[in-house]
Design a protein around this motif. Structure first.
Motif, PDB file in Angstrom:
ATOM      1  N   UNK A   1     -17.416  -1.912   8.575  1.00 58.66           N
ATOM      2  CA  UNK A   1     -17.070  -3.371   9.234  1.00 58.66           C
ATOM      3  C   UNK A   1     -17.433  -3.245  10.754  1.00 58.66           C
ATOM      4  N   UNK A   2     -18.664  -2.531  11.125  1.00 60.29           N
ATOM      5  CA  UNK A   2     -18.964  -2.804  12.574  1.00 60.29           C
ATOM      6  C   UNK A   2     -19.812  -3.850  12.732  1.00 60.29           C
ATOM      7  N   UNK A   3     -18.948  -4.802  13.722  1.00 55.99           N
ATOM      8  CA  UNK A   3     -19.858  -6.107  14.071  1.00 55.99           C
ATOM      9  C   UNK A   3     -20.933  -5.908  14.633  1.00 55.99           C
ATOM     10  N   UNK A   4     -20.929  -5.090  15.649  1.00 58.18           N
ATOM     11  CA  UNK A   4     -22.257  -4.647  16.490  1.00 58.18           C
ATOM     12  C   UNK A   4     -23.465  -4.114  15.728  1.00 58.18           C
TER      13      UNK A   4
ATOM     14  N   UNK B   1       0.838  -0.957  -0.130  1.00 58.85           N
ATOM     15  CA  UNK B   1      -0.153   0.115   0.117  1.00 58.85           C
ATOM     16  C   UNK B   1       1.034   1.243   0.085  1.00 58.85           C
ATOM     17  N   UNK B   2       0.368   2.293  -0.156  1.00 60.50           N
ATOM     18  CA  UNK B   2       0.882   3.731  -0.510  1.00 60.50           C
ATOM     19  C   UNK B   2       1.337   4.064   1.139  1.00 60.50           C
ATOM     20  N   UNK B   3       2.480   3.973   1.451  1.00 59.84           N
ATOM     21  CA  UNK B   3       2.502   4.432   3.052  1.00 59.84           C
ATOM     22  C   UNK B   3       2.082   5.794   3.348  1.00 59.84           C
ATOM     23  N   UNK B   4       1.719   6.082   4.624  1.00 66.33           N
ATOM     24  CA  UNK B   4       1.256   7.100   5.105  1.00 66.33           C
ATOM     25  C   UNK B   4       0.030   7.729   4.473  1.00 66.33           C
ATOM     26  N   UNK B   5      -0.421   7.057   3.313  1.00 64.63           N
ATOM     27  CA  UNK B   5      -1.762   7.698   2.650  1.00 64.63           C
ATOM     28  C   UNK B   5      -2.775   6.847   2.766  1.00 64.63           C
ATOM     29  N   UNK B   6      -2.292   5.497   2.860  1.00 62.27           N
ATOM     30  CA  UNK B   6      -3.365   4.672   2.876  1.00 62.27           C
ATOM     31  C   UNK B   6      -3.234   3.749   4.289  1.00 62.27           C
ATOM     32  N   UNK B   7      -4.216   3.260   4.783  1.00 63.78           N
ATOM     33  CA  UNK B   7      -4.611   2.351   5.841  1.00 63.78           C
ATOM     34  C   UNK B   7      -5.270   1.322   5.541  1.00 63.78           C
ATOM     35  N   UNK B   8      -5.072   0.283   6.365  1.00 66.58           N
ATOM     36  CA  UNK B   8      -5.873  -1.037   6.333  1.00 66.58           C
ATOM     37  C   UNK B   8      -6.935  -1.402   7.220  1.00 66.58           C
ATOM     38  N   UNK B   9      -8.083  -1.926   6.741  1.00 64.02           N
ATOM     39  CA  UNK B   9      -9.223  -2.092   7.553  1.00 64.02           C
ATOM     40  C   UNK B   9      -9.327  -3.759   7.528  1.00 64.02           C
ATOM     41  N   UNK B  10      -9.028  -4.432   8.924  1.00 65.08           N
ATOM     42  CA  UNK B  10      -9.159  -6.030   8.746  1.00 65.08           C
ATOM     43  C   UNK B  10     -10.539  -6.543   9.365  1.00 65.08           C
ATOM     44  N   UNK B  11     -11.117  -7.398   8.526  1.00 58.60           N
ATOM     45  CA  UNK B  11     -12.602  -7.889   8.598  1.00 58.60           C
ATOM     46  C   UNK B  11     -12.153  -9.388   8.922  1.00 58.60           C
ATOM     47  N   UNK B  12     -12.912  -9.728  10.021  1.00 59.56           N
ATOM     48  CA  UNK B  12     -12.912 -11.163  10.309  1.00 59.56           C
ATOM     49  C   UNK B  12     -13.659 -12.287   9.488  1.00 59.56           C
ATOM     50  N   UNK B  13     -12.883 -13.137   8.856  1.00 64.22           N
ATOM     51  CA  UNK B  13     -13.441 -14.149   7.727  1.00 64.22           C
ATOM     52  C   UNK B  13     -13.843 -15.587   8.511  1.00 64.22           C
ATOM     53  N   UNK B  14     -13.632 -15.599   9.807  1.00 65.36           N
ATOM     54  CA  UNK B  14     -14.195 -16.471  10.548  1.00 65.36           C
ATOM     55  C   UNK B  14     -15.678 -16.786  11.029  1.00 65.36           C
TER      56      UNK B  14
END
Length: 335
Positions: A110-113, A55-68
């Motif tokens: 990606x809000x689980x609640x 990813x492009x550093x400092x400009x992009x962030x990553x959101x992790x989603x639970x696949x289980x």
């Protein structure tokens, strides 16, 4: 010069480190650039599978989603059967994300609640509708498995638009509204899936289970009181039967005792009579051989019984025949 090279190398290493991200097994990643989701040619969020990515550093962030597969426990709630009887049902379901891009948009990042709120409302409505079609005996027996299967299928595939009850309208409208918003944010084309299904939110329900089915407290108390009354009635009936049998046995025993004693008494009297007769016969045979001696013996016994006590007083004539053996022999012998 050397310091500049070291500085450049450090900057490059930091930039390289910041540009790498790892998606773990059981997760999916979505990259955000300046807070906006990176999309593909179909205007859908790009989903990164497990592995090493850039990813492009400092400009992009990553959101992790639970696949289980995740578990959602539902609070025990009151449901009404087809017989208009109340039941307290405690249940849970297993679910997972089937479409990560749709799920991310539908749940506001990606809000689980938020996902579980929509899922819980839909699940409660479908379970309430299905229980309302069945009787208590069907719910607690083999039909419960079919009930859970029907609820799962309706959650995944949605419900018919012309057969919904008023209880499910609110939940269906909420999911349909979110699904339309997701469609507007993607391609803008008409949805190919039922907007009343959980698939519209990118969610797949794996399994639905009922942990426990109870009666309400007031109904349980009434049933327990009735069961206690029935058991008390049975106990009283059995106790009465026991008393009756005991009286029969006691009466039979008393009869046998009385009959045995009477028979023994009769036999004793017969034996005693036979003994007395035999004794009298023996005495008669013995004394018949010498009647004078027998008369003498009887007189001695009469004297013994008459003079046992010093206080006895007999008023008799001296010439009485009672004293004939107390006179001198010469006077007792006839001339």
């Amino acid at each position: 010069m050397r310091k500049s090279v070291i500085f450049i190398v450090v900057v490059v290493l930091v930039a390289l480190y910041a540009s790498l991200f790892v998606v773990q097994e059981g997760e999916r990643g979505i990259v955000l650039r300046f807070g906006k989701v990176l999309r593909d040619d179909e205007n859908k969020p790009q989903v990164y599978t497990p592995g090493l990515h850039f990813k492009i550093p400092f400009f992009e962030s990553v959101k992790m989603l639970d696949a289980r597969i995740q578990t959602m426990d539902n609070q025990a709630d009151r449901f009404v059967t087809n017989e208009k009887k109340d039941l307290i049902v405690d249940s849970y379901l297993k679910w997972r994300i089937s479409d990560f891009s749709r799920y991310y948009l539908a749940t506001g990042g990606g809000d689980v609640s938020q996902a579980e709120v929509l899922l819980k409302r839909k699940f409660s409505d479908r379970l309430r509708s299905e229980i309302g079609r069945l009787e208590v005996k069907d719910i607690v027996t083999d039909s419960r498995g079919q009930l859970m299967s029907d609820v799962r299928d309706q959650l995944n595939n949605g419900t018919a638009e012309d057969g919904e009850t008023a209880a499910t309208t609110e939940a269906d409208d909420a999911i349909a509204s979110v699904a339309k918003r997701v469609e507007r944010e993607t391609s803008g084309q008409e949805l190919q899936i039922n907007p009343n299904s959980m698939a519209a939110l990118g969610i797949q329900v794996i399994d639905v289970r009922v942990k426990q089915i109870n009666l309400p407290a007031e109904v349980s108390d009434a049933i327990y009181q009735r069961m206690r009354a029935e058991r008390s009635a049975v106990a009283m009936r059995l106790r009465s039967q026991g008393y009756e049998e005991a009286e029969k046995l006691r009466a039979t025993a008393d009869y046998e005792v009385t009959r045995t004693l009477a028979e023994a008494e009769r036999q004793a009297r017969i034996t005693r009579g036979e003994g007395d007769a035999e004794a009298a016969k023996l005495f008669a045979n013995a004394f018949s051989q010498d009647p004078d001696f027998y008369a003498f013996i009887r007189s001695l016994r009469a004297y013994e019984n008459s003079f046992k006590s010093n206080k006895d007083v007999l008023v008799l004539s001296p010439d009485s025949d009672f004293f004939r053996f107390m006179k001198s022999p010469e006077k007792t012998i006839a001339p």
